[in-house]
Design a protein around this motif. Structure first.
Motif, PDB file in Angstrom:
ATOM      1  N   ILE A  24       0.900  -1.128   0.009  1.00  0.00           N
ATOM      2  CA  ILE A  24       0.090  -0.033   0.029  1.00  0.00           C
ATOM      3  C   ILE A  24       0.827   1.286  -0.124  1.00  0.00           C
ATOM      4  O   ILE A  24       0.701   2.116  -0.633  1.00  0.00           O
ATOM      5  N   GLY A  25       1.752   1.313   0.815  1.00  0.00           N
ATOM      6  CA  GLY A  25       2.777   2.484   1.061  1.00  0.00           C
ATOM      7  C   GLY A  25       3.826   2.557  -0.155  1.00  0.00           C
ATOM      8  O   GLY A  25       3.992   3.869  -0.431  1.00  0.00           O
ATOM      9  N   ALA A  26       4.266   1.454  -0.610  1.00  0.00           N
ATOM     10  CA  ALA A  26       5.369   1.765  -1.618  1.00  0.00           C
ATOM     11  C   ALA A  26       5.361   0.642  -2.548  1.00  0.00           C
ATOM     12  O   ALA A  26       6.460   0.526  -3.657  1.00  0.00           O
ATOM     13  N   GLY A  27       4.239   0.304  -3.043  1.00  0.00           N
ATOM     14  CA  GLY A  27       3.827  -0.786  -4.191  1.00  0.00           C
ATOM     15  C   GLY A  27       4.215  -0.278  -5.587  1.00  0.00           C
ATOM     16  O   GLY A  27       4.897  -0.728  -6.466  1.00  0.00           O
ATOM     17  N   GLY A  28       4.067   0.882  -5.722  1.00  0.00           N
ATOM     18  CA  GLY A  28       4.291   1.601  -7.165  1.00  0.00           C
ATOM     19  C   GLY A  28       5.705   2.037  -7.007  1.00  0.00           C
ATOM     20  O   GLY A  28       6.320   1.790  -8.055  1.00  0.00           O
ATOM     21  N   THR A  29       6.147   2.430  -6.065  1.00  0.00           N
ATOM     22  CA  THR A  29       7.662   2.570  -6.264  1.00  0.00           C
ATOM     23  C   THR A  29       8.624   1.294  -6.401  1.00  0.00           C
ATOM     24  O   THR A  29       9.538   1.071  -7.017  1.00  0.00           O
ATOM     25  N   LEU A  30       8.195   0.152  -5.725  1.00  0.00           N
ATOM     26  CA  LEU A  30       8.928  -1.143  -6.030  1.00  0.00           C
ATOM     27  C   LEU A  30       8.545  -1.608  -7.375  1.00  0.00           C
ATOM     28  O   LEU A  30       9.461  -2.113  -7.814  1.00  0.00           O
TER      29      LEU A  30
END
Length: 215
Positions: A24-30
């Motif tokens: 949720i917090g960093a899925g797009g960044t990963l």
């Protein structure tokens, strides 16, 4: 808006108090990092949910959020909602991760997150990862604790949509929650995108940053 890179990223650490926090917090960044750097190593640590349905969800989800990466995930069994009372066990888990990893980037909860478990973990991270770039991710919640972030990772529309889809696909145990839907995930990403002149973005808190402007 100044854009700074972190240099070469070969190893990433991602930590969460609960299964789904990291996604949720960093899925797009990963997704962005792993697609750009095939073979990058991701060491992920989750402090609760071990041995349950939630661990199974987390393993499948992080594999999807880290395509092409060398993923190593550890999920512990500390009680959800009670991490401050299990400080020693949580600290030992973080210290064990630190002993095994020398990351170029750490993704962790924000220190001012209103949830006691997130906040507890966030306060542990700088005690172990003292000389590392730590980005504190945000998670929207009933408490209304979203603030003014200091760092942004722009997300392409395709990545933002993929993140929302993967969250729905891989965490069926959370679909009943009123805040857990595509509109909420994309809505926050759209707002953070506006703040950094992008369509979508994920936002982070940075409490300490050392610059090297001489090279």
């Amino acid at each position: 808006m100044i854009r700074l890179g972190a240099g070469r990223l070969d190893r990433i650490v991602a930590v969460g108090a609960h299964c789904d926090d990291i996604a949720i917090g960093a899925g797009g960044t990963l997704l962005t990092l792993c697609l750009a750097r095939p073979g990058v190593r991701v060491d992920a640590l989750v402090l609760s949910g071990g041995g349950s349905e939630r661990e199974q969800e987390e393993r499948a989800a992080l594999a999807a959020f880290c395509p092409g990466a060398e993923l190593h995930l550890t999920v512990h069994k500390l009680p959800d909602g009670r991490l401050p009372a299990h400080w020693e066990e949580a600290k030992a888990a973080v210290e064990e991760l630190r002993a095994e990893a020398e990351p170029d980037l750490v993704l962790a909860p924000r220190a001012d997150d209103a949830h006691q478990d997130h906040r507890c973990l966030a306060k542990l991270i700088p005690t172990a990862f003292r000389d590392h770039l730590v980005l504190g991710y945000e998670i929207a919640k009933w408490d209304g604790d979203l603030g003014r972030p200091s760092a942004y990772q722009p997300l392409s529309p395709g990545i933002a949509e993929r993140k929302a889809r993967l969250l729905q696909e891989h965490y069926p145990s959370q679909r009943h929650r009123p805040w857990y839907d595509r509109e909420a995930f994309l809505g926050l990403a759209r707002i953070r995108g506006i703040e950094c002149h992008a369509r979508y973005a994920e936002a982070f808190a940075v409490t300490k940053l050392t610059l090297d402007l001489g090279d």
